[in-house]
Design a protein around this motif. Structure first.
Motif, PDB file in Angstrom:
ATOM      1  N   MET A   1       0.936  -1.183  -0.127  1.00 38.46           N
ATOM      2  CA  MET A   1      -0.101  -0.173   0.307  1.00 38.46           C
ATOM      3  C   MET A   1       0.932   1.389  -0.288  1.00 38.46           C
ATOM      4  SD  MET A   1      -2.272   1.637   2.906  1.00 38.46           S
ATOM      5  CE  MET A   1      -1.146   2.047   3.793  1.00 38.46           C
ATOM      6  N   THR A   2       0.175   2.157  -1.166  1.00 37.11           N
ATOM      7  CA  THR A   2       0.507   3.372  -0.634  1.00 37.11           C
ATOM      8  C   THR A   2       0.359   4.800  -0.497  1.00 37.11           C
ATOM      9  OG1 THR A   2       2.580   2.620  -2.818  1.00 37.11           O
ATOM     10  CG2 THR A   2       2.725   5.307  -2.271  1.00 37.11           C
ATOM     11  N   LEU A   3       0.325   5.297   0.598  1.00 39.45           N
ATOM     12  CA  LEU A   3      -0.599   5.615   1.103  1.00 39.45           C
ATOM     13  C   LEU A   3      -0.728   7.661   1.109  1.00 39.45           C
ATOM     14  CD1 LEU A   3      -3.261   6.098   3.026  1.00 39.45           C
ATOM     15  CD2 LEU A   3      -1.732   6.492   4.721  1.00 39.45           C
ATOM     16  N   GLU A   4      -1.593   7.883  -0.133  1.00 38.94           N
ATOM     17  CA  GLU A   4      -1.273   9.449  -0.482  1.00 38.94           C
ATOM     18  C   GLU A   4      -2.247  10.313   0.244  1.00 38.94           C
ATOM     19  OE1 GLU A   4      -2.043  12.363  -4.197  1.00 38.94           O
ATOM     20  OE2 GLU A   4      -3.628  10.426  -3.880  1.00 38.94           O
ATOM     21  N   ILE A   5      -1.964  12.315   1.344  1.00 40.83           N
ATOM     22  CA  ILE A   5      -2.200  11.976   2.029  1.00 40.83           C
ATOM     23  C   ILE A   5      -1.927  13.162   1.723  1.00 40.83           C
ATOM     24  CG2 ILE A   5      -2.619  12.790   4.435  1.00 40.83           C
ATOM     25  CD1 ILE A   5      -0.344  10.762   5.958  1.00 40.83           C
ATOM     26  N   THR A   6      -4.076  14.116   1.539  1.00 39.88           N
ATOM     27  CA  THR A   6      -3.857  15.108   0.645  1.00 39.88           C
ATOM     28  C   THR A   6      -4.708  16.027   1.744  1.00 39.88           C
ATOM     29  OG1 THR A   6      -5.358  14.843  -0.161  1.00 39.88           O
ATOM     30  CG2 THR A   6      -3.216  15.087  -1.697  1.00 39.88           C
ATOM     31  N   ARG A   7      -4.513  17.454   1.392  1.00 39.11           N
ATOM     32  CA  ARG A   7      -5.408  18.503   1.742  1.00 39.11           C
ATOM     33  C   ARG A   7      -6.585  18.967   1.214  1.00 39.11           C
ATOM     34  NH1 ARG A   7      -3.261  24.024   4.990  1.00 39.11           N
ATOM     35  NH2 ARG A   7      -5.236  24.798   5.775  1.00 39.11           N
ATOM     36  N   ILE A   8      -7.152  19.039   1.912  1.00 35.36           N
ATOM     37  CA  ILE A   8      -8.619  18.688   0.940  1.00 35.36           C
ATOM     38  C   ILE A   8      -8.955  20.311   0.415  1.00 35.36           C
ATOM     39  CG2 ILE A   8      -9.741  16.667   0.807  1.00 35.36           C
ATOM     40  CD1 ILE A   8     -12.379  18.244   2.604  1.00 35.36           C
ATOM     41  N   ASP A   9      -9.314  20.891  -0.411  1.00 34.27           N
ATOM     42  CA  ASP A   9      -9.928  22.016  -1.160  1.00 34.27           C
ATOM     43  C   ASP A   9     -11.091  22.218  -0.365  1.00 34.27           C
ATOM     44  OD1 ASP A   9     -11.728  24.409  -1.210  1.00 34.27           O
ATOM     45  OD2 ASP A   9     -10.958  24.248  -3.743  1.00 34.27           O
ATOM     46  N   PRO A  10     -11.750  22.708   0.776  1.00 33.06           N
ATOM     47  CA  PRO A  10     -13.213  22.885   1.459  1.00 33.06           C
ATOM     48  C   PRO A  10     -14.316  23.398   0.843  1.00 33.06           C
ATOM     49  CG  PRO A  10     -11.775  24.695   2.477  1.00 33.06           C
ATOM     50  CD  PRO A  10     -10.773  23.791   1.049  1.00 33.06           C
ATOM     51  N   PHE A  11     -14.199  23.921  -0.775  1.00 26.31           N
ATOM     52  CA  PHE A  11     -15.063  24.367  -1.615  1.00 26.31           C
ATOM     53  C   PHE A  11     -14.851  23.789  -2.787  1.00 26.31           C
ATOM     54  CE2 PHE A  11     -13.907  27.846   0.515  1.00 26.31           C
ATOM     55  CZ  PHE A  11     -14.882  28.914   1.048  1.00 26.31           C
ATOM     56  N   ASP A  12     -14.575  22.345  -2.692  1.00 24.20           N
ATOM     57  CA  ASP A  12     -14.405  21.441  -4.260  1.00 24.20           C
ATOM     58  C   ASP A  12     -15.712  20.474  -2.791  1.00 24.20           C
ATOM     59  OD1 ASP A  12     -14.559  18.717  -4.516  1.00 24.20           O
ATOM     60  OD2 ASP A  12     -12.427  19.194  -5.473  1.00 24.20           O
ATOM     61  N   ALA A  13     -16.620  20.308  -3.615  1.00 22.40           N
ATOM     62  CA  ALA A  13     -18.057  19.255  -3.018  1.00 22.40           C
ATOM     63  C   ALA A  13     -18.042  18.344  -2.944  1.00 22.40           C
ATOM     64  CB  ALA A  13     -19.160  19.961  -3.848  1.00 22.40           C
ATOM     65  N   ALA A  14     -16.505  17.578  -4.076  1.00 19.92           N
ATOM     66  CA  ALA A  14     -16.487  16.432  -4.172  1.00 19.92           C
ATOM     67  C   ALA A  14     -15.655  15.635  -3.208  1.00 19.92           C
ATOM     68  CB  ALA A  14     -15.994  15.288  -5.240  1.00 19.92           C
ATOM     69  N   GLU A  15     -14.937  16.691  -3.212  1.00 18.07           N
ATOM     70  CA  GLU A  15     -13.652  16.033  -1.913  1.00 18.07           C
ATOM     71  C   GLU A  15     -14.273  15.840  -0.106  1.00 18.07           C
ATOM     72  OE1 GLU A  15     -10.075  18.061  -2.202  1.00 18.07           O
ATOM     73  OE2 GLU A  15      -9.027  16.863  -3.737  1.00 18.07           O
ATOM     74  N   GLU A  55      -7.150  27.149  12.903  1.00 18.62           N
ATOM     75  CA  GLU A  55      -6.603  27.337  11.869  1.00 18.62           C
ATOM     76  C   GLU A  55      -7.643  24.871  11.571  1.00 18.62           C
ATOM     77  OE1 GLU A  55      -3.156  25.872   8.805  1.00 18.62           O
ATOM     78  OE2 GLU A  55      -2.682  27.159  10.738  1.00 18.62           O
ATOM     79  N   ARG A  56      -7.984  25.111  10.423  1.00 19.91           N
ATOM     80  CA  ARG A  56      -8.694  23.552  10.448  1.00 19.91           C
ATOM     81  C   ARG A  56      -7.655  22.971   8.970  1.00 19.91           C
ATOM     82  NH1 ARG A  56     -13.248  26.117  11.219  1.00 19.91           N
ATOM     83  NH2 ARG A  56     -14.347  25.448  13.378  1.00 19.91           N
ATOM     84  N   ARG A  57      -7.376  22.281   8.966  1.00 22.79           N
ATOM     85  CA  ARG A  57      -6.675  20.983   7.886  1.00 22.79           C
ATOM     86  C   ARG A  57      -7.623  19.294   7.784  1.00 22.79           C
ATOM     87  NH1 ARG A  57      -0.083  21.826   9.424  1.00 22.79           N
ATOM     88  NH2 ARG A  57      -0.029  24.471   9.950  1.00 22.79           N
ATOM     89  N   PRO A  58      -7.871  19.657   6.635  1.00 20.26           N
ATOM     90  CA  PRO A  58      -8.783  18.682   6.699  1.00 20.26           C
ATOM     91  C   PRO A  58      -7.841  17.927   5.436  1.00 20.26           C
ATOM     92  CG  PRO A  58     -10.151  20.411   5.672  1.00 20.26           C
ATOM     93  CD  PRO A  58      -8.819  20.530   6.462  1.00 20.26           C
ATOM     94  N   LEU A  59      -7.500  16.282   5.948  1.00 20.70           N
ATOM     95  CA  LEU A  59      -7.111  15.671   4.902  1.00 20.70           C
ATOM     96  C   LEU A  59      -7.952  14.095   4.419  1.00 20.70           C
ATOM     97  CD1 LEU A  59      -3.981  15.315   7.406  1.00 20.70           C
ATOM     98  CD2 LEU A  59      -4.088  17.012   5.263  1.00 20.70           C
ATOM     99  N   LEU A  60      -7.587  14.378   3.394  1.00 18.36           N
ATOM    100  CA  LEU A  60      -8.018  13.040   2.642  1.00 18.36           C
ATOM    101  C   LEU A  60      -6.946  11.909   2.592  1.00 18.36           C
ATOM    102  CD1 LEU A  60     -10.764  13.142  -0.482  1.00 18.36           C
ATOM    103  CD2 LEU A  60     -10.781  12.125   1.422  1.00 18.36           C
ATOM    104  N   LEU A  61      -7.278  10.023   2.768  1.00 17.04           N
ATOM    105  CA  LEU A  61      -6.128   9.598   2.761  1.00 17.04           C
ATOM    106  C   LEU A  61      -6.266   8.206   1.641  1.00 17.04           C
ATOM    107  CD1 LEU A  61      -6.599   8.528   6.678  1.00 17.04           C
ATOM    108  CD2 LEU A  61      -5.257   9.791   5.477  1.00 17.04           C
ATOM    109  N   ARG A  62      -5.495   8.543   0.695  1.00 17.49           N
ATOM    110  CA  ARG A  62      -6.056   7.141  -0.337  1.00 17.49           C
ATOM    111  C   ARG A  62      -5.154   6.328  -0.925  1.00 17.49           C
ATOM    112  NH1 ARG A  62      -7.060  13.039  -2.276  1.00 17.49           N
ATOM    113  NH2 ARG A  62      -9.646  13.211  -3.602  1.00 17.49           N
ATOM    114  N   ASP A  63      -5.720   5.338  -0.864  1.00 17.82           N
ATOM    115  CA  ASP A  63      -4.843   4.465  -1.875  1.00 17.82           C
ATOM    116  C   ASP A  63      -4.923   3.387  -3.409  1.00 17.82           C
ATOM    117  OD1 ASP A  63      -2.508   1.912  -2.103  1.00 17.82           O
ATOM    118  OD2 ASP A  63      -4.177   0.627  -1.088  1.00 17.82           O
ATOM    119  N   GLY A  64      -4.445   3.976  -4.204  1.00 19.71           N
ATOM    120  CA  GLY A  64      -4.619   3.630  -5.676  1.00 19.71           C
ATOM    121  C   GLY A  64      -5.417   4.792  -6.139  1.00 19.71           C
ATOM    122  N   GLY A  65      -5.672   5.397  -5.364  1.00 15.20           N
ATOM    123  CA  GLY A  65      -7.185   6.830  -5.740  1.00 15.20           C
ATOM    124  C   GLY A  65      -8.179   5.914  -5.452  1.00 15.20           C
TER     125      GLY A  65
END
Length: 339
Positions: A1-15, A55-65
């Protein structure tokens, strides 16, 4: 597993939707399908808030998309700026693969880089598991990663509607103790003429109420912070209901607040505190009763009130029992020193 951790755009509805789906799935898996969680829109509006205090930093965790979890880092900007609040939510299908551990390591590193020396978080478990939460997934995960139980809380639930005759009897019982004080209630923002007194009590609640081993200091009273919070409540479709007890001189001696969610319909008990100089006059009971009366008038179809109190807060738990609350869940406030 390669975990990708990205900060999301709070104005991106899908994220935001993906973040909330992972959060809700993880919470409901561990705590039950019917437990109250922040709604999707409440979460979205909190993420989008431009706050001067947090300050809020919401993050999504993805593995291979594929989204395999959600995480969050919250950094106080005004008070207790040595603290970072961490959250990790991994749905059951993606556990036991190192997702949560990798995300927690990332959050701790981010907190340290931001100059924070204390990491705090929370996790909930069924009431029947007891004060330590042994065996609960979140509690065991935290234990493995060095997080101590700094304060144990009890969630209590009050089924609505209330029998108003019960409130009448309690009011009669406390009338002599509260004599000399006046009680004032409202719906919406805190009135200007009492907001400074309200802010003083609200700022001190985290340390005046039992705080266990939490590494926190009293906050500074700040009316602007109260107004910022009220603006967020409007955007979240939440309705605040407030009550204060006033001395004959008009000083705020006690306060309490309920917040009604426009999404799930439940009422949530926020702060309740009596000023030290005015304790012993049953004011905590008095303001809670007045607030419950107004709640039933304004939101007659609300199914329940939820509240959290430190398990060591015998006085407030006794008030809740008197009003008809019953314990339903436990929450552990967790802490780890990073330096």
């Amino acid at each position: 597993m390669t975990l990708e951790i990205t900060r999301i755009d709070p104005f991106d509805a899908a994220e935001v939707d993906a973040w909330w789906d992972a959060y809700a799935a993880a919470e409901r898996a561990d705590r039950g399908a019917d437990i109250p969680v922040w709604s999707r829109e409440e979460t979205r509006n909190a993420m989008q808030q431009q706050s001067r205090t947090l300050e809020r930093r919401p993050l999504l965790l993805r593995d291979g998309g594929t989204v395999v979890g959600a995480a969050g880092l919250a950094l106080p900007l005004k008070d207790n700026t040595h603290v970072a609040h961490l959250a990790v939510h991994v749905p059951p299908a993606h556990r036991r693969r190192g997702v949560g551990s990798t995300a927690l390591d990332f959050l701790e590193a981010e907190a340290a880089e931001a100059g924070r020396t204390t990491a705090q978080g929370d996790t909930s478990w069924p009431y029947e598991l007891g004060s330590d939460g042994k065996g609960a997934p979140g509690r065991e995960f935290a234990r493995r990663h060095g997080y101590a139980l700094a304060l144990g809380d009890v969630q209590n639930r009050l089924a609505l509607p209330l029998d108003l005759e019960v409130l009448d009897r309690i009011d009669a019982d406390i009338a002599a103790a509260t004599r000399g004080y006046s009680v004032r209630s409202w719906i919406g923002p805190v009135p200007d003429d009492v907001v400074e007194g309200w802010a003083i009590l609200d700022a001190s609640i985290d340390t005046e109420a039992p705080s266990g081993d939490l590494d926190i200091a009293p906050a500074k009273p700040d009316v602007e912070s109260i107004r910022e919070q009220e603006e967020l409540l409007v955007r979240q479709n939440r309705l605040p209901i407030g009550t204060v007890a006033l001395t004959p001189e008009g000083q705020v001696a006690a306060y309490t607040q309920l917040v009604v969610s426009g999404d799930d319909g439940n009422a949530y008990q926020w702060g309740t505190l009596v000023r030290r100089a005015d304790r012993g006059h049953r004011l905590g009971t008095a303001v809670k009763i007045a607030n419950l009366r107004l709640l039933q008038h304004r939101a007659p179809h609300a199914p329940a009130v939820y509240t959290y109190n430190a398990e060591s807060n015998a006085h407030m738990l006794a008030v809740n029992t008197l009003l008809g609350f019953v314990p339903t869940e436990r929450m552990g406030e967790l802490q780890k020193h990073l330096a």
